[in-house]
Scaffold this motif. Structure first.
Motif, PDB file in Angstrom:
ATOM      1  N   UNK A 105     -34.944 -10.936 -16.536  1.00 55.02           N
ATOM      2  CA  UNK A 105     -35.011  -9.535 -16.127  1.00 55.02           C
ATOM      3  C   UNK A 105     -36.145  -8.798 -16.830  1.00 55.02           C
ATOM      4  N   UNK A 106     -36.339  -9.080 -18.108  1.00 55.42           N
ATOM      5  CA  UNK A 106     -37.468  -8.509 -18.844  1.00 55.42           C
ATOM      6  C   UNK A 106     -38.785  -8.981 -18.233  1.00 55.42           C
ATOM      7  N   UNK A 107     -38.808 -10.266 -17.860  1.00 58.85           N
ATOM      8  CA  UNK A 107     -40.019 -10.813 -17.228  1.00 58.85           C
ATOM      9  C   UNK A 107     -40.286 -10.158 -15.881  1.00 58.85           C
ATOM     10  N   UNK A 108     -39.241  -9.956 -15.109  1.00 60.72           N
ATOM     11  CA  UNK A 108     -39.391  -9.358 -13.785  1.00 60.72           C
ATOM     12  C   UNK A 108     -39.916  -7.932 -13.880  1.00 60.72           C
ATOM     13  N   UNK A 109     -39.349  -7.134 -14.783  1.00 58.35           N
ATOM     14  CA  UNK A 109     -39.827  -5.758 -14.936  1.00 58.35           C
ATOM     15  C   UNK A 109     -41.259  -5.722 -15.450  1.00 58.35           C
ATOM     16  N   UNK A 110     -41.607  -6.633 -16.335  1.00 54.54           N
ATOM     17  CA  UNK A 110     -42.972  -6.692 -16.828  1.00 54.54           C
ATOM     18  C   UNK A 110     -43.944  -6.997 -15.692  1.00 54.54           C
ATOM     19  N   UNK A 111     -43.582  -7.955 -14.859  1.00 55.66           N
ATOM     20  CA  UNK A 111     -44.489  -8.363 -13.778  1.00 55.66           C
ATOM     21  C   UNK A 111     -44.695  -7.230 -12.780  1.00 55.66           C
TER      22      UNK A 111
ATOM     23  N   UNK B 226     -42.940 -18.318 -17.214  1.00 56.34           N
ATOM     24  CA  UNK B 226     -44.168 -17.535 -17.062  1.00 56.34           C
ATOM     25  C   UNK B 226     -44.140 -16.305 -17.963  1.00 56.34           C
ATOM     26  N   UNK B 227     -42.968 -15.690 -18.105  1.00 61.12           N
ATOM     27  CA  UNK B 227     -42.851 -14.496 -18.955  1.00 61.12           C
ATOM     28  C   UNK B 227     -43.121 -14.825 -20.411  1.00 61.12           C
ATOM     29  N   UNK B 228     -42.589 -15.945 -20.874  1.00 63.01           N
ATOM     30  CA  UNK B 228     -42.825 -16.341 -22.266  1.00 63.01           C
ATOM     31  C   UNK B 228     -44.316 -16.530 -22.513  1.00 63.01           C
ATOM     32  N   UNK B 229     -44.988 -17.197 -21.586  1.00 64.22           N
ATOM     33  CA  UNK B 229     -46.426 -17.447 -21.741  1.00 64.22           C
ATOM     34  C   UNK B 229     -47.212 -16.143 -21.691  1.00 64.22           C
ATOM     35  N   UNK B 230     -46.894 -15.291 -20.713  1.00 66.56           N
ATOM     36  CA  UNK B 230     -47.665 -14.071 -20.502  1.00 66.56           C
ATOM     37  C   UNK B 230     -47.462 -13.069 -21.648  1.00 66.56           C
ATOM     38  N   UNK B 231     -46.208 -12.804 -21.986  1.00 62.47           N
ATOM     39  CA  UNK B 231     -45.940 -11.843 -23.058  1.00 62.47           C
ATOM     40  C   UNK B 231     -46.387 -12.388 -24.398  1.00 62.47           C
ATOM     41  N   UNK B 232     -46.226 -13.693 -24.602  1.00 59.28           N
ATOM     42  CA  UNK B 232     -46.670 -14.296 -25.854  1.00 59.28           C
ATOM     43  C   UNK B 232     -48.156 -14.151 -26.081  1.00 59.28           C
ATOM     44  N   UNK B 233     -48.952 -14.333 -25.028  1.00 61.73           N
ATOM     45  CA  UNK B 233     -50.408 -14.212 -25.167  1.00 61.73           C
ATOM     46  C   UNK B 233     -50.814 -12.813 -25.602  1.00 61.73           C
ATOM     47  N   UNK B 234     -50.097 -11.804 -25.110  1.00 53.06           N
ATOM     48  CA  UNK B 234     -50.477 -10.430 -25.404  1.00 53.06           C
ATOM     49  C   UNK B 234     -49.870  -9.920 -26.712  1.00 53.06           C
TER      50      UNK B 234
ATOM     51  N   UNK C 292     -40.503 -12.301 -28.731  1.00 54.70           N
ATOM     52  CA  UNK C 292     -41.070 -13.455 -28.028  1.00 54.70           C
ATOM     53  C   UNK C 292     -40.267 -14.708 -28.370  1.00 54.70           C
ATOM     54  N   UNK C 293     -39.911 -14.849 -29.652  1.00 56.22           N
ATOM     55  CA  UNK C 293     -39.055 -15.959 -30.041  1.00 56.22           C
ATOM     56  C   UNK C 293     -37.681 -15.880 -29.411  1.00 56.22           C
ATOM     57  N   UNK C 294     -37.159 -14.665 -29.285  1.00 60.99           N
ATOM     58  CA  UNK C 294     -35.867 -14.462 -28.637  1.00 60.99           C
ATOM     59  C   UNK C 294     -35.930 -14.888 -27.169  1.00 60.99           C
ATOM     60  N   UNK C 295     -36.976 -14.437 -26.470  1.00 54.77           N
ATOM     61  CA  UNK C 295     -37.115 -14.790 -25.052  1.00 54.77           C
ATOM     62  C   UNK C 295     -37.301 -16.297 -24.887  1.00 54.77           C
ATOM     63  N   UNK C 296     -38.066 -16.906 -25.813  1.00 51.50           N
ATOM     64  CA  UNK C 296     -38.228 -18.361 -25.762  1.00 51.50           C
ATOM     65  C   UNK C 296     -36.882 -19.058 -25.952  1.00 51.50           C
ATOM     66  N   UNK C 297     -36.074 -18.553 -26.888  1.00 47.70           N
ATOM     67  CA  UNK C 297     -34.748 -19.124 -27.110  1.00 47.70           C
ATOM     68  C   UNK C 297     -33.887 -19.006 -25.858  1.00 47.70           C
TER      69      UNK C 297
ATOM     70  N   UNK D 185     -42.203 -23.321  -9.842  1.00 46.52           N
ATOM     71  CA  UNK D 185     -43.275 -23.293 -10.844  1.00 46.52           C
ATOM     72  C   UNK D 185     -44.637 -23.489 -10.192  1.00 46.52           C
ATOM     73  N   UNK D 186     -44.716 -24.386  -9.223  1.00 47.22           N
ATOM     74  CA  UNK D 186     -45.983 -24.608  -8.518  1.00 47.22           C
ATOM     75  C   UNK D 186     -46.377 -23.353  -7.747  1.00 47.22           C
ATOM     76  N   UNK D 187     -45.413 -22.705  -7.105  1.00 47.30           N
ATOM     77  CA  UNK D 187     -45.700 -21.491  -6.335  1.00 47.30           C
ATOM     78  C   UNK D 187     -46.223 -20.378  -7.241  1.00 47.30           C
TER      79      UNK D 187
END
Length: 446
Positions: free
Chosen positions: A39-45, A139-147, A364-369, A418-420
């Motif tokens: 849900x956090x990832x969806x709102x971020x996107x 995707x959210x972990x990767x995207x938010x982690x980079x920033x 970020x660690x929480x979301x990864x977990x 994931x491919x999409x």
């Protein structure tokens, strides 16, 4: 729009109309599968990347605050974003739309369960969506982690938070507070650039107005209680309101932090549920949109259904589910509307900004977990904790999948999603539609 009445202006160039806000959060509410990480990832996107309504730093600042609060952090984040964009009415609409689709579905499934003890046909419709959400979470972990992880210090905090949660199962609030304290100590020796905020936001919010806001929302939250005790004392509804209002103040770390206690009290003390029925409710909540803590509405439904007094059992159940949701989610509006003006003002404080940036790293660690936990439970039907060592009161354990329980259908759908997303950069809507169709085919054709 006056900030003194409605809330601060956003710092981005694009400001949505109120109708656009309603449309976006209705979409978010319908697609918010997979728990808080998804849900956090969806709102971020949608809010940060697609719409560009708020910038990255402000999104993470709001997320940090919501992570510190009791209750469903994703719904609180939706309320915060709505408040940023359109003041109080925006916060109310965003917060409600985030919850209402899932609440309607969980009440419908609870009705089927209470009447027929069977809802597998309905929940099968969401099988493919859950698998697709796994790709969205990654995707959210990767995207938010980079920033968010801009230095070795922050990357170390993220790793430490993941280890503390995944391997040692430390309490979520303890991990977040420890990150904040470490960030404060670290900031004292490291200069940082000041955060540019407007003079309107920098101004201290009127204390009396914020206190009145606090009292108003507390009154709204508790308003049903005297009416229930007066009009329906022979039902379970007054106890449902009292019990879940108490739970709303201590549910740090999301639904799993409180579900064991709720199950114990609901079964042993109130006898609202039979042993094992909490797991059935959790399965229903995990396959529907909205916060996982909506499982409490399932508990409230069964309580109202089985102790309905003069009411029709189905009416009592629906009232019980709605009252449980009211007691659980209204406090989110209290925390945001009373506290967010002060949190926005703190964006200009160097030390507190450093503490919140440390919380961002820990998050970020929480979301990864959450992502790893979610992946294990989507791809495998059985996951068992394995204790590796004991260190006094702490135990080192790892949740390991039972490899023979691999759900190859869920794995294939997750890989397609994931491919999409990663290869073809398709939107969430298209990905979920394809995954939902594949899930229906997997459950009913194969």
């Amino acid at each position: 729009m006056s900030i003194a009445v409605d809330g601060p202006d956003t710092v981005t160039e694009i400001r949505p109309t109120f109708a656009e806000l309603v449309s976006a959060f209705a979409r978010i509410g319908l697609m918010s599968f997979g728990g808080p990480a998804a849900q956090i990832a969806l709102m971020h996107k949608i809010c940060v990347e697609e719409k560009r309504w708020i910038d990255e730093d402000r999104y993470l600042h709001a997320l940090n605050y919501c992570m510190l609060l009791p209750g469903p952090e994703a719904q609180q984040l939706a309320t915060y974003i709505g408040w940023l964009l359109h003041g109080v009415r925006g916060g109310i609409v965003a917060g409600l739309l985030f919850v209402l689709p899932g609440l309607a579905i969980i009440l419908g499934l609870s009705s089927l369960y209470a009447l027929y003890q069977e809802a597998s046909l309905v929940t099968g419709m969401f099988f493919g969506l859950k698998a697709a959400v796994l790709a969205i979470v990654v995707e959210a972990v990767v995207r938010i982690g980079k920033r968010a992880l801009k230095s070795g210090f922050h990357r170390g905090l993220a790793a430490a938070a993941f280890i503390a949660l995944f391997f040692f199962s430390l309490p979520f609030p303890l991990v977040v507070l420890a990150a904040a304290m470490i960030g404060l100590v670290h900031a004292r020796g490291v200069p940082s650039a000041a955060v540019e905020i407007s003079e309107e936001v920098r101004a201290r919010p009127p204390l009396l107005r914020q206190f009145a806001t606090l009292l108003f929302w507390v009154a709204v939250w508790l308003a049903p209680l005297p009416l229930l005790w007066l009009l329906l004392p022979e039902t379970a509804l007054p106890e449902v309101q009292t019990f879940f209002s108490t739970m709303a103040l201590v549910t740090f770390g999301g639904a799993y932090a409180v579900l064991a206690y709720v199950a114990q009290v609901a079964v042993d003390h109130y006898a609202w549920l039979k042993p094992g029925e909490m797991l059935d409710g959790l399965a229903l909540a995990e396959t529907t949109p909205g916060p996982l803590v909506l499982v409490l509405s399932y508990v409230g439904f069964l309580a109202g259904f089985r102790e309905s007094g003069v009411l029709n059992p189905l009416v009592g159940g629906l009232l019980g589910g709605v009252i449980a949701a009211w007691a659980t989610f209204i406090p989110s509006f209290i925390w945001i509307f009373a506290g967010a003006p002060y949190i926005e003002r703190l964006r200009g404080n160097r030390l507190l900004s450093a503490a919140l940036s440390a919380i961002t790293a820990a998050v970020v660690g929480v979301i990864l977990n959450l992502a790893v936990w979610f992946a294990l439970h989507v791809i495998f039907t059985r996951v068992e904790p394995v204790n590796l060592a004991n260190f006094g009161p702490l135990s080192l354990s790892v949740p390991l999948p039972v490899w023979s329980s691999l759900d190859w259908q869920a794995l294939v759908i997750a890989l397609v999603a994931a491919v999409m997303i990663f290869r073809f950069h398709l939107g969430i809507g298209k990905t979920l539609i394809v995954a939902g169709l594949l899930g229906l085919a997997a459950r009913f054709l194969l």
